[in-house]
Design an enzyme around this catalytic site. Structure first.
Site, PDB file in Angstrom:
ATOM      1  N   HIS A  60       2.149  -5.925  -1.982  1.00 52.56           N
ATOM      2  CA  HIS A  60       1.160  -6.441  -1.035  1.00 52.56           C
ATOM      3  C   HIS A  60       1.576  -6.151   0.401  1.00 52.56           C
ATOM      4  O   HIS A  60       2.240  -6.971   1.048  1.00 52.56           O
ATOM      5  CB  HIS A  60       0.996  -7.955  -1.251  1.00 52.56           C
ATOM      6  CG  HIS A  60      -0.137  -8.553  -0.494  1.00 52.56           C
ATOM      7  ND1 HIS A  60      -0.736  -9.730  -0.883  1.00 52.56           N
ATOM      8  CD2 HIS A  60      -0.788  -8.162   0.615  1.00 52.56           C
ATOM      9  CE1 HIS A  60      -1.701 -10.033  -0.039  1.00 52.56           C
ATOM     10  NE2 HIS A  60      -1.754  -9.095   0.885  1.00 52.56           N
ATOM     11  N   PHE A  63      -0.553  -1.299   5.823  1.00 53.52           N
ATOM     12  CA  PHE A  63      -0.012  -0.264   6.722  1.00 53.52           C
ATOM     13  C   PHE A  63      -1.062   0.215   7.727  1.00 53.52           C
ATOM     14  O   PHE A  63      -0.792   1.106   8.527  1.00 53.52           O
ATOM     15  CB  PHE A  63       0.582   0.899   5.918  1.00 53.52           C
ATOM     16  CG  PHE A  63       1.955   0.602   5.337  1.00 53.52           C
ATOM     17  CD1 PHE A  63       2.578  -0.625   5.556  1.00 53.52           C
ATOM     18  CD2 PHE A  63       2.630   1.548   4.572  1.00 53.52           C
ATOM     19  CE1 PHE A  63       3.844  -0.896   5.029  1.00 53.52           C
ATOM     20  CE2 PHE A  63       3.894   1.288   4.045  1.00 53.52           C
ATOM     21  CZ  PHE A  63       4.500   0.060   4.265  1.00 53.52           C
ATOM     22  N   ARG A  64      -2.264  -0.369   7.681  1.00 57.17           N
ATOM     23  CA  ARG A  64      -3.290  -0.190   8.729  1.00 57.17           C
ATOM     24  C   ARG A  64      -3.748   1.241   8.927  1.00 57.17           C
ATOM     25  O   ARG A  64      -4.257   1.567  10.005  1.00 57.17           O
ATOM     26  CB  ARG A  64      -2.771  -0.725  10.072  1.00 57.17           C
ATOM     27  CG  ARG A  64      -2.174  -2.110  10.047  1.00 57.17           C
ATOM     28  CD  ARG A  64      -3.158  -3.146   9.614  1.00 57.17           C
ATOM     29  NE  ARG A  64      -2.701  -4.508   9.904  1.00 57.17           N
ATOM     30  CZ  ARG A  64      -3.174  -5.576   9.280  1.00 57.17           C
ATOM     31  NH1 ARG A  64      -4.086  -5.466   8.328  1.00 57.17           N
ATOM     32  NH2 ARG A  64      -2.759  -6.780   9.603  1.00 57.17           N
ATOM     33  N   ASN A  94      -7.778  -2.913   3.244  1.00 56.61           N
ATOM     34  CA  ASN A  94      -8.564  -3.355   4.411  1.00 56.61           C
ATOM     35  C   ASN A  94      -8.255  -2.550   5.666  1.00 56.61           C
ATOM     36  O   ASN A  94      -7.858  -3.079   6.699  1.00 56.61           O
ATOM     37  CB  ASN A  94      -8.399  -4.863   4.657  1.00 56.61           C
ATOM     38  CG  ASN A  94      -6.969  -5.274   4.994  1.00 56.61           C
ATOM     39  OD1 ASN A  94      -6.027  -4.538   4.734  1.00 56.61           O
ATOM     40  ND2 ASN A  94      -6.807  -6.456   5.576  1.00 56.61           N
ATOM     41  N   ASP A 151      -8.503  -7.667  -0.584  1.00 50.92           N
ATOM     42  CA  ASP A 151      -7.589  -8.583   0.113  1.00 50.92           C
ATOM     43  C   ASP A 151      -7.900  -8.667   1.607  1.00 50.92           C
ATOM     44  O   ASP A 151      -8.107  -7.672   2.273  1.00 50.92           O
ATOM     45  CB  ASP A 151      -6.137  -8.151  -0.045  1.00 50.92           C
ATOM     46  CG  ASP A 151      -5.219  -9.043   0.786  1.00 50.92           C
ATOM     47  OD1 ASP A 151      -5.303 -10.275   0.613  1.00 50.92           O
ATOM     48  OD2 ASP A 151      -4.472  -8.528   1.625  1.00 50.92           O
ATOM     49  N   HIS A 178      -7.680 -12.395  -2.957  1.00 49.56           N
ATOM     50  CA  HIS A 178      -7.441 -13.300  -1.825  1.00 49.56           C
ATOM     51  C   HIS A 178      -8.302 -14.533  -2.072  1.00 49.56           C
ATOM     52  O   HIS A 178      -9.521 -14.457  -2.070  1.00 49.56           O
ATOM     53  CB  HIS A 178      -7.839 -12.604  -0.519  1.00 49.56           C
ATOM     54  CG  HIS A 178      -7.553 -13.426   0.696  1.00 49.56           C
ATOM     55  ND1 HIS A 178      -6.871 -12.937   1.786  1.00 49.56           N
ATOM     56  CD2 HIS A 178      -7.838 -14.714   1.005  1.00 49.56           C
ATOM     57  CE1 HIS A 178      -6.761 -13.887   2.700  1.00 49.56           C
ATOM     58  NE2 HIS A 178      -7.347 -14.977   2.256  1.00 49.56           N
ATOM     59  N   ASN A 277      -3.477 -16.228   6.780  1.00 45.31           N
ATOM     60  CA  ASN A 277      -4.436 -16.597   5.730  1.00 45.31           C
ATOM     61  C   ASN A 277      -3.871 -16.244   4.358  1.00 45.31           C
ATOM     62  O   ASN A 277      -3.562 -15.073   4.146  1.00 45.31           O
ATOM     63  CB  ASN A 277      -5.746 -15.823   5.876  1.00 45.31           C
ATOM     64  CG  ASN A 277      -6.400 -16.013   7.215  1.00 45.31           C
ATOM     65  OD1 ASN A 277      -6.115 -16.959   7.932  1.00 45.31           O
ATOM     66  ND2 ASN A 277      -7.278 -15.098   7.557  1.00 45.31           N
ATOM     67  N   ASP A 304       2.952  -9.544   2.014  1.00 46.31           N
ATOM     68  CA  ASP A 304       1.714  -9.550   2.816  1.00 46.31           C
ATOM     69  C   ASP A 304       2.034  -9.091   4.245  1.00 46.31           C
ATOM     70  O   ASP A 304       1.523  -9.649   5.216  1.00 46.31           O
ATOM     71  CB  ASP A 304       1.065 -10.940   2.808  1.00 46.31           C
ATOM     72  CG  ASP A 304      -0.314 -10.937   3.472  1.00 46.31           C
ATOM     73  OD1 ASP A 304      -0.866  -9.858   3.689  1.00 46.31           O
ATOM     74  OD2 ASP A 304      -0.815 -12.032   3.785  1.00 46.31           O
TER      75      ASP A 304
HETATM   76  O1  DOR Z   1      -3.238 -13.440   7.281  1.00 44.24           O
HETATM   77  C1  DOR Z   1      -3.607 -12.452   6.683  1.00 44.24           C
HETATM   78  N1  DOR Z   1      -3.671 -11.258   7.286  1.00 44.24           N
HETATM   79  N2  DOR Z   1      -3.955 -12.573   5.411  1.00 44.24           N
HETATM   80  C2  DOR Z   1      -4.527 -11.561   4.731  1.00 44.24           C
HETATM   81  O2  DOR Z   1      -4.783 -11.711   3.566  1.00 44.24           O
HETATM   82  C3  DOR Z   1      -4.827 -10.282   5.421  1.00 44.24           C
HETATM   83  C4  DOR Z   1      -3.897 -10.070   6.530  1.00 44.24           C
HETATM   84  C5  DOR Z   1      -4.278  -8.935   7.453  1.00 44.24           C
HETATM   85  O3  DOR Z   1      -4.731  -7.900   6.963  1.00 44.24           O
HETATM   86  O4  DOR Z   1      -4.057  -9.065   8.649  1.00 44.24           O
END
Ligand code: DOR
Length: 423
Positions: A60, A63-64, A94, A151, A178, A277, A304
């Site tokens: 989990h 890497f954006r 995401n 997620d 999630h 989150n 995460d």
């Molecule tokens: O706090 C969070 N940030 N929870 C997530 O599930 C996604 C993550 C994010 O992509 O920044």
């Protein structure tokens, strides 16, 4: 050949915890035993006083890449992972655009293959993360998606999720969830209760997670899908997973180092750096998570790893994005808060960071047995260090652990027989 000499080999898959040398040849573990130094080795690594373990596996991470690479990219993400002792990671979908098409996935996987560690990618469950229409999971899987997840965004439509689980079951691929019902959240990232009131934000109650965990365990039971309850945070959620496992559902749960290390109190001290989150919760929840780790209800430790820029995190609490980086502190937090506190043995900690996640994803890694890939980490479990902003390999430094002293330093990370990190 490489000889790793005089370390304490801890390999949860085989139950080995003893002083052994490891010989690496041609990218694989050749043998374990006791071997004299000799010039047949191109390199001899002195592991005296250190632990030699399988390379860590994190299912989990964010890497954006593509699209949000000012926070992280696959190169800096992989460097952060290697520095943290990880040799295999699974990226969430995401990104911008989200990984919901074969084109986006294939382009990404092509670049990931060039990295020094194994970086895999999940694909989205629903198109555009809209929660309405399921992606072409069959083609995405064929193109190399490691698993499926939206997620960051919970899937609220039970019909959509059940259909996706049925497909995941047919494809024999994990689906990761999630679990936070937005209908029950006043504002995300801070536990709803005394602290959220003190901070003047609405907060996200444990119920938002618990209700979706209960629903999704039922959907998993009835579909037969292999489901990962991501970043579990509430004690009641742990109880639900425990009982649904007993009923026969293929539900697995992951916990993050921040959730077993910190409570909602951190939001008072660290502000937006502690916004995540699902949120950090109460001490009772934290203990229930630790109990879940001890009794096997919680199968994985996953970071995460969620990088955000300094400017984003400097915004007021209600505006700042949720999430924190974690790859470079995960092992040390496990050692400091679980092993040294007597909750888990080192073997148990490593089981949740190596072989369990590897098996869940059907990956050929996570063990040091002869013939396995030479993916290893060598670390000192007694050495201390202080978490400092300018030491991170990650592009971001949004960690609530800044300034804290932790036990456990990574000395070498080896992937496919190559040293990819050396302290
Ligand atoms: O706090 C969070 N940030 N929870 C997530 O599930 C996604 C993550 C994010 O992509 O920044």
């Amino acid at each position: 050949m490489i000889l790793i000499k005089d370390g304490r080999v801890v390999d949860p898959a085989s139950g080995i915890d003893e002083a052994l040398d490891v010989v690496i040849d041609n990218g694989t573990i050749k043998t374990l035993g006791k071997f004299p130094k000799s010039d047949e080795y191109e390199r001899i690594i002195d592991a005296k006083g250190k632990i030699v373990a399988p390379g860590l596996v994190d299912i989990h991470v964010h890497f954006r890449d593509p699209g949000l690479t000012y926070k992280e990219d696959i190169v800096t993400g992989a460097a952060a992972a290697a520095a943290g002792g990880f040799t295999t990671v699974v990226c969430m979908a995401n990104t911008k655009p989200v990984v919901d098409s074969v084109e986006t996935l294939s382009e990404l996987l092509g670049r990931m293959k060039q990295l020094p560690i194994h970086v895999l990618s999940a694909a989205a469950v629903t198109k555009g993360f809209q929660g309405k229409e399921i992606t072409d999971m069959r083609s995405l899987r064929a193109a190399g998606a490691a698993g499926f997840t939206d997620d960051g965004i919970p899937i609220t439509d039970s019909g959509v999720l059940f259909a996706a689980m049925q497909l995941a079951k047919e494809l024999d691929v994990p689906i990761s969830l999630h679990e936070e019902d937005p209908a029950l959240i006043a504002s995300p990232g801070i536990n709803q209760g005394a602290i959220s009131r003190q901070l003047g934000v609405g907060g996200a109650p444990a119920l938002a997670e618990e209700s979706l965990v209960a629903r999704d365990c039922m959907l998993a039971l009835r579909s037969g899908a292999k489901v990962d309850i991501q970043h579990i945070s509430s004690g009641v959620s742990v109880d639900v997973v425990r009982s649904m496992k007993k009923l026969g559902a293929s539900v697995y749960a992951e916990v993050t180092p921040q959730h077993f290390s910190l409570t909602e109190q951190a939001a008072l001290e660290r502000g937006a750096l502690a916004k995540v989150n699902p949120p950090l919760r109460t001490e009772a929840d934290r203990y229930a998570l630790i109990r879940g780790l001890k009794d096997g209800t919680i199968d994985f430790i996953a970071t995460d790893h969620a990088p955000h820029s300094r400017e984003e995190k400097a915004q007021p609490l209600n505006k700042a994005p949720s999430g924190m980086i974690g790859l470079e502190t995960a092992l040390a937090l496990g050692i400091t808060n679980l092993v040294r506190k007597g909750h888990l043995t080192l073997l148990q900690l490593l089981e949740k960071m190596t072989i369990n996640p590897a098996r869940f994803y059907g990956l050929d890694c996570g063990t040091l047995q002869a013939g396995a890939a030479a993916d290893l980490v060598i670390f000192d479990e007694r050495e201390t260090w202080v978490v400092e902003e300018d030491k991170f390999r990650s592009k971001s430094c949004n960690s609530p652990f800044l300034g804290m002293e932790l036990y456990g330093t990574v000395h070498y990370t080896i992937c496919g027989g190559r040293v990819v990190f050396e302290a």
